[in-house]
Design a protein around this motif. Structure first.
Motif, PDB file in Angstrom:
ATOM      1  N   GLY A   1      33.485  34.984  29.597  1.00  0.00           N
ATOM      2  CA  GLY A   1      32.204  35.087  29.594  1.00  0.00           C
ATOM      3  C   GLY A   1      31.649  35.859  28.827  1.00  0.00           C
ATOM      4  O   GLY A   1      30.777  36.089  28.463  1.00  0.00           O
ATOM      5  N   ASP A   2      32.453  37.519  28.878  1.00  0.00           N
ATOM      6  CA  ASP A   2      31.487  38.252  28.013  1.00  0.00           C
ATOM      7  C   ASP A   2      32.598  38.892  27.085  1.00  0.00           C
ATOM      8  O   ASP A   2      32.610  38.777  25.809  1.00  0.00           O
ATOM      9  N   CYS A   3      34.457  38.819  27.084  1.00  0.00           N
ATOM     10  CA  CYS A   3      34.730  38.809  26.016  1.00  0.00           C
ATOM     11  C   CYS A   3      35.242  37.395  25.326  1.00  0.00           C
ATOM     12  O   CYS A   3      36.256  37.739  23.995  1.00  0.00           O
ATOM     13  N   ARG A   4      35.005  36.621  25.667  1.00  0.00           N
ATOM     14  CA  ARG A   4      35.335  35.555  25.057  1.00  0.00           C
ATOM     15  C   ARG A   4      36.972  34.817  25.115  1.00  0.00           C
ATOM     16  O   ARG A   4      37.815  33.862  24.445  1.00  0.00           O
ATOM     17  N   SER A   5      38.197  35.330  25.898  1.00  0.00           N
ATOM     18  CA  SER A   5      38.986  35.311  25.430  1.00  0.00           C
ATOM     19  C   SER A   5      39.133  33.675  26.115  1.00  0.00           C
ATOM     20  O   SER A   5      38.948  33.512  27.358  1.00  0.00           O
ATOM     21  N   TYR A   6      40.727  33.424  26.528  1.00  0.00           N
ATOM     22  CA  TYR A   6      40.725  32.453  26.942  1.00  0.00           C
ATOM     23  C   TYR A   6      41.977  32.768  28.164  1.00  0.00           C
ATOM     24  O   TYR A   6      42.847  33.365  27.889  1.00  0.00           O
ATOM     25  N   VAL A   7      42.178  31.896  29.798  1.00  0.00           N
ATOM     26  CA  VAL A   7      42.447  32.079  30.437  1.00  0.00           C
ATOM     27  C   VAL A   7      43.553  31.703  30.858  1.00  0.00           C
ATOM     28  O   VAL A   7      43.039  30.709  31.276  1.00  0.00           O
ATOM     29  N   PHE A   8      44.904  31.924  31.065  1.00  0.00           N
ATOM     30  CA  PHE A   8      45.295  30.987  32.510  1.00  0.00           C
ATOM     31  C   PHE A   8      46.875  31.734  32.482  1.00  0.00           C
ATOM     32  O   PHE A   8      46.935  32.104  32.168  1.00  0.00           O
ATOM     33  N   TYR A   9      47.184  31.723  33.909  1.00  0.00           N
ATOM     34  CA  TYR A   9      46.991  30.475  34.806  1.00  0.00           C
ATOM     35  C   TYR A   9      45.321  31.098  35.699  1.00  0.00           C
ATOM     36  O   TYR A   9      44.594  32.375  35.193  1.00  0.00           O
ATOM     37  N   PRO A  10      44.680  29.979  36.551  1.00  0.00           N
ATOM     38  CA  PRO A  10      43.394  30.138  37.134  1.00  0.00           C
ATOM     39  C   PRO A  10      43.444  31.642  37.583  1.00  0.00           C
ATOM     40  O   PRO A  10      44.154  32.296  38.877  1.00  0.00           O
ATOM     41  N   ARG A  11      42.649  32.724  37.898  1.00  0.00           N
ATOM     42  CA  ARG A  11      41.797  33.375  38.068  1.00  0.00           C
ATOM     43  C   ARG A  11      41.139  33.523  38.512  1.00  0.00           C
ATOM     44  O   ARG A  11      40.093  33.389  38.015  1.00  0.00           O
ATOM     45  N   ALA A  12      40.187  34.849  39.316  1.00  0.00           N
ATOM     46  CA  ALA A  12      38.856  35.601  39.707  1.00  0.00           C
ATOM     47  C   ALA A  12      38.607  36.264  38.636  1.00  0.00           C
ATOM     48  O   ALA A  12      37.299  36.462  38.510  1.00  0.00           O
ATOM     49  N   LEU A  13      39.091  36.786  37.854  1.00  0.00           N
ATOM     50  CA  LEU A  13      38.620  38.226  36.965  1.00  0.00           C
ATOM     51  C   LEU A  13      39.622  38.034  35.777  1.00  0.00           C
ATOM     52  O   LEU A  13      40.403  37.953  35.762  1.00  0.00           O
ATOM     53  N   CYS A  14      38.595  38.346  34.843  1.00  0.00           N
ATOM     54  CA  CYS A  14      39.405  38.110  33.339  1.00  0.00           C
ATOM     55  C   CYS A  14      40.544  39.368  33.250  1.00  0.00           C
ATOM     56  O   CYS A  14      40.179  40.687  33.364  1.00  0.00           O
ATOM     57  N   PRO A  15      41.773  39.050  33.517  1.00  0.00           N
ATOM     58  CA  PRO A  15      42.592  39.744  32.675  1.00  0.00           C
ATOM     59  C   PRO A  15      42.612  40.979  31.434  1.00  0.00           C
ATOM     60  O   PRO A  15      43.373  42.039  31.619  1.00  0.00           O
TER      61      PRO A  15
END
Length: 139
Positions: free
Chosen positions: A38-52
C-alpha cells in the motif's frame, strides 16, 4: 508422454499460517492472488508480513493476471518426496509473473518447453487440493 492422476497423489499439505491463509484459500478456488504494498505499490510474492522493498506492513491482496514467462525450469526425474514418484518425470519452473514477482510452480508441459515461453495459470488438483500451476499459452 504418460498422463498421471495428479489429484490422486498422496502429497503432504502446505503449511498454512495467518500470513499465508488468504493465498491458500484463493488457490482452493482456482485463483492466484499476490500481495501488493500500500506504500510503494510493489507486488510481492511469496506471502509475508512486511514489504521486502520498503518494509511497510501495509500489504494487501490482489488477484494476479495469471500470465507469466518461464525464467528457468527443471525436469524432475528423482523427486525429493516419495509421494511425487508416480508423477516423475515432471517439470517445475520459475515463473516471472506479469506483475513482476517470481514464483516456483508445477509446469504442465510436453517436451517442447523453453526458457522465455509465455505461460498462463492452470489451476490443478494435486493430492486433493487445487493449487496454482502453469502451462504454455495457446496464442
Amino acid at each position: 508422454m504418460m498422463t498421471i492422476d495428479l489429484d490422486g497423489l498422496a502429497l503432504p499439505g502446505p503449511t498454512i499460517t495467518a500470513v499465508t491463509a488468504p493465498f491458500w484459500q484463493a488457490a482452493a478456488l482456482g485463483k492466484l492472488i499476490i500481495q501488493r504494498c500500500g506504500d510503494c505499490r510493489s507486488y510481492v510474492f511469496y506471502p509475508r508480513a512486511l514489504c521486502p522493498r520498503c518494509w511497510s506492513s501495509r500489504l494487501g491482496w490482489v488477484e494476479a493476471s495469471g500470465r507469466g514467462t518461464l525464467k528457468s525450469y527443471s525436469r524432475i526425474h528423482k523427486p525429493g518426496h516419495p509421494a511425487w514418484e508416480p508423477a516423475a518425470p515432471y517439470i517445475v519452473g520459475l515463473v516471472e509473473l506479469e506483475e513482476s514477482p517470481t514464483m516456483l510452480s508445477f509446469i504442465h508441459a510436453a517436451e517442447n518447453i523453453a526458457i522465455g515461453d509465455c505461460l498462463e495459470l492452470s489451476p490443478t488438483r494435486f493430492g486433493g487440493r487445487t493449487l496454482p500451476a502453469f502451462r504454455k499459452t495457446t496464442d
